[in-house]
Design an enzyme around this catalytic site. Sequence first.
Site, PDB file in Angstrom:
ATOM      1  N   LYS A   1       8.849   1.695  11.469  1.00  0.00           N
ATOM      2  CA  LYS A   1       8.803   2.103  12.887  1.00  0.00           C
ATOM      3  C   LYS A   1       9.403   1.044  13.803  1.00  0.00           C
ATOM      4  O   LYS A   1      10.206   1.343  14.691  1.00  0.00           O
ATOM      5  CB  LYS A   1       7.331   2.343  13.225  1.00  0.00           C
ATOM      6  CG  LYS A   1       7.000   2.572  14.660  1.00  0.00           C
ATOM      7  CD  LYS A   1       5.498   2.716  14.810  1.00  0.00           C
ATOM      8  CE  LYS A   1       4.782   1.524  14.231  1.00  0.00           C
ATOM      9  NZ  LYS A   1       3.488   1.739  13.694  1.00  0.00           N
TER      10      LYS A   1
ATOM     11  N   LYS B   1       6.594   4.737  18.624  1.00  0.00           N
ATOM     12  CA  LYS B   1       6.798   6.087  18.068  1.00  0.00           C
ATOM     13  C   LYS B   1       7.438   6.995  19.118  1.00  0.00           C
ATOM     14  O   LYS B   1       8.329   7.794  18.797  1.00  0.00           O
ATOM     15  CB  LYS B   1       5.466   6.681  17.606  1.00  0.00           C
ATOM     16  CG  LYS B   1       4.884   5.994  16.387  1.00  0.00           C
ATOM     17  CD  LYS B   1       3.469   6.496  16.133  1.00  0.00           C
ATOM     18  CE  LYS B   1       2.784   5.759  14.998  1.00  0.00           C
ATOM     19  NZ  LYS B   1       1.333   5.979  14.995  1.00  0.00           N
TER      20      LYS B   1
ATOM     21  N   GLY C   1      -1.639   6.979   7.124  1.00  0.00           N
ATOM     22  CA  GLY C   1      -2.383   7.032   5.850  1.00  0.00           C
ATOM     23  C   GLY C   1      -1.423   6.994   4.684  1.00  0.00           C
ATOM     24  O   GLY C   1      -0.261   7.378   4.788  1.00  0.00           O
TER      25      GLY C   1
ATOM     26  N   ASP D   1       1.890   0.743  19.599  1.00  0.00           N
ATOM     27  CA  ASP D   1       2.234   1.572  18.440  1.00  0.00           C
ATOM     28  C   ASP D   1       2.746   2.939  18.932  1.00  0.00           C
ATOM     29  O   ASP D   1       3.790   3.413  18.491  1.00  0.00           O
ATOM     30  CB  ASP D   1       0.984   1.739  17.561  1.00  0.00           C
ATOM     31  CG  ASP D   1       1.208   2.707  16.416  1.00  0.00           C
ATOM     32  OD1 ASP D   1       1.826   2.309  15.423  1.00  0.00           O
ATOM     33  OD2 ASP D   1       0.781   3.876  16.529  1.00  0.00           O
TER      34      ASP D   1
ATOM     35  N   GLU E   1      11.655   9.751   8.477  1.00  0.00           N
ATOM     36  CA  GLU E   1      10.561  10.651   8.908  1.00  0.00           C
ATOM     37  C   GLU E   1       9.218   9.909   9.001  1.00  0.00           C
ATOM     38  O   GLU E   1       8.420  10.168   9.919  1.00  0.00           O
ATOM     39  CB  GLU E   1      10.442  11.809   7.903  1.00  0.00           C
ATOM     40  CG  GLU E   1       9.510  12.920   8.325  1.00  0.00           C
ATOM     41  CD  GLU E   1      10.021  13.717   9.521  1.00  0.00           C
ATOM     42  OE1 GLU E   1      11.108  14.300   9.433  1.00  0.00           O
ATOM     43  OE2 GLU E   1       9.325  13.733  10.551  1.00  0.00           O
TER      44      GLU E   1
ATOM     45  N   GLY F   1     -11.732   1.507   8.583  1.00  0.00           N
ATOM     46  CA  GLY F   1     -10.400   1.022   8.195  1.00  0.00           C
ATOM     47  C   GLY F   1      -9.269   1.648   8.993  1.00  0.00           C
ATOM     48  O   GLY F   1      -8.099   1.495   8.634  1.00  0.00           O
TER      49      GLY F   1
ATOM     50  N   ASN G   1       0.815  -1.203   0.000  1.00  0.00           N
ATOM     51  CA  ASN G   1       0.000   0.000   0.000  1.00  0.00           C
ATOM     52  C   ASN G   1       0.863   1.273   0.000  1.00  0.00           C
ATOM     53  O   ASN G   1       0.709   2.157  -0.850  1.00  0.00           O
ATOM     54  CB  ASN G   1      -0.865  -0.091   1.278  1.00  0.00           C
ATOM     55  CG  ASN G   1      -1.965   0.912   1.261  1.00  0.00           C
ATOM     56  OD1 ASN G   1      -2.356   1.404   0.209  1.00  0.00           O
ATOM     57  ND2 ASN G   1      -2.455   1.239   2.452  1.00  0.00           N
TER      58      ASN G   1
END
Length: 438
Positions: free
Chosen positions: A109, A209, A312, A205, A133, A191, A17
């Site tokens: 990540k 980060k 996204g 998650d 980034e 989604g 994706n």
Amino acid sequence: MILPMPKYRVGLIGCGNIGTAFAELLTERRQAISAMTGIDLELARIAVKDPAKKRADFLPLSLFVEDPIEVASAPDIDIIVELVGGVDPAREVLLTAIGSGKPVVTANKELIARHGPELFEAAQSNQVDVFFEAAAVAAVPILRPLRESFAGEDVVRIMGIINGTTNYMLTRMSDEGISYDEALSLAQQYGYAEPDPSADVEGTDAASKLAILASLAFKRAVPAEAVQRDGIEGLDQEDFQLAARFGYEIKLLAVAKAIRNPATGEPEIGAQVFPALVEKTHPLASVRDTYNAVAVSGAAAGELMFIGHGAGRAPTASAILGDVIATADHLQRDSYRSVPVGPRATPYPIDDLTHAFYVRMHVADEPGVLSDVSGVLARHGVSIRLVNQEGLRDTQKSATVVFITYQAAERAMREAMEELRSHNSVVEVGRVLRILET
Ligand code: HSE
């Protein structure tokens, strides 16, 4: 004499994706980028598991190969962009590319949070860039400012809302009065949340980060395992209503602070992810839906806030493309920028971190109960700032009581709650929430 425009050939590893979105954006922006920067970026090869599979029309089959290591070491590839995710084989691919003298860009990540220092060291010894980034809060440009603009800054705190899925769920619970389960099901419908939502709702998650952000902010490696976390599972609608009444929103925060050890004079890093009460007037309270925001406090710079889409397809592709252009610019100048992360940070003991707390309890509605509860809190050194009784909760003569405390240590609060859970007058201790100190 007109010199030819430098051309750099990009090797892409992974075309899912995000890989497809990046390839599309690079193809679409190629001419504009060369007009703006004088650099031509050619997507020259793409390594995927199945090179024969039909892809998007703009990607000719001739670009596809199977072996990522071959691409990482190919002499005719200048820049490697790794978008497969996970530790293996991404780690080996990136180390191979770096070892072959190629700068690398990654959105990985997990890899950066777990193996960042190894990659940074390898890149330093080979004098190449490693840019990432998109590995934390995607299109929100925070890592480069931390590496460059804050290079000389004494950062004292970095905090934010760095998970869009949970922020979406909490916004819906706050605005529409729906339950946790209903909010999760909405997030899955749109989604945002995976069928297995654990990485988002349990805070892992956000912890990864935060580890990346804190490492760059404090210039010392902060591994994800050093981040203490509490997720948003089971947050109760009643807490949203009570929080609103006291002037707060509930947000999943990631917070890392540098606290100077008085004995050594050295900063120690306390890092946590937790759902917290945030005053409605605080800028983080108005970060809604899937938006992310990061606030950085520097001793000299004061507090700055970065806000935008932290996930996204297109926002992530945008962050990756920005990194590719930055590294191509360095190649043209025959330079690179090392990642300013030193040895592992000393962790500040989580038990000693202090917060004001909110706690909702269901207690027997009898004489002396409030004094019993406040007595337990007092014995643990937890001082009460506000208490609010909601009145009879049911026919069994019990009531909901909310306490808001002054600053107390994590250990003191935990031990007080353990004692209260088995106290005769306490029917149930609800969720304990920290309150953001402003
Ligand atoms: N699931 C994450 C979020 C994006 O909702 O923010 C990937 O890190």
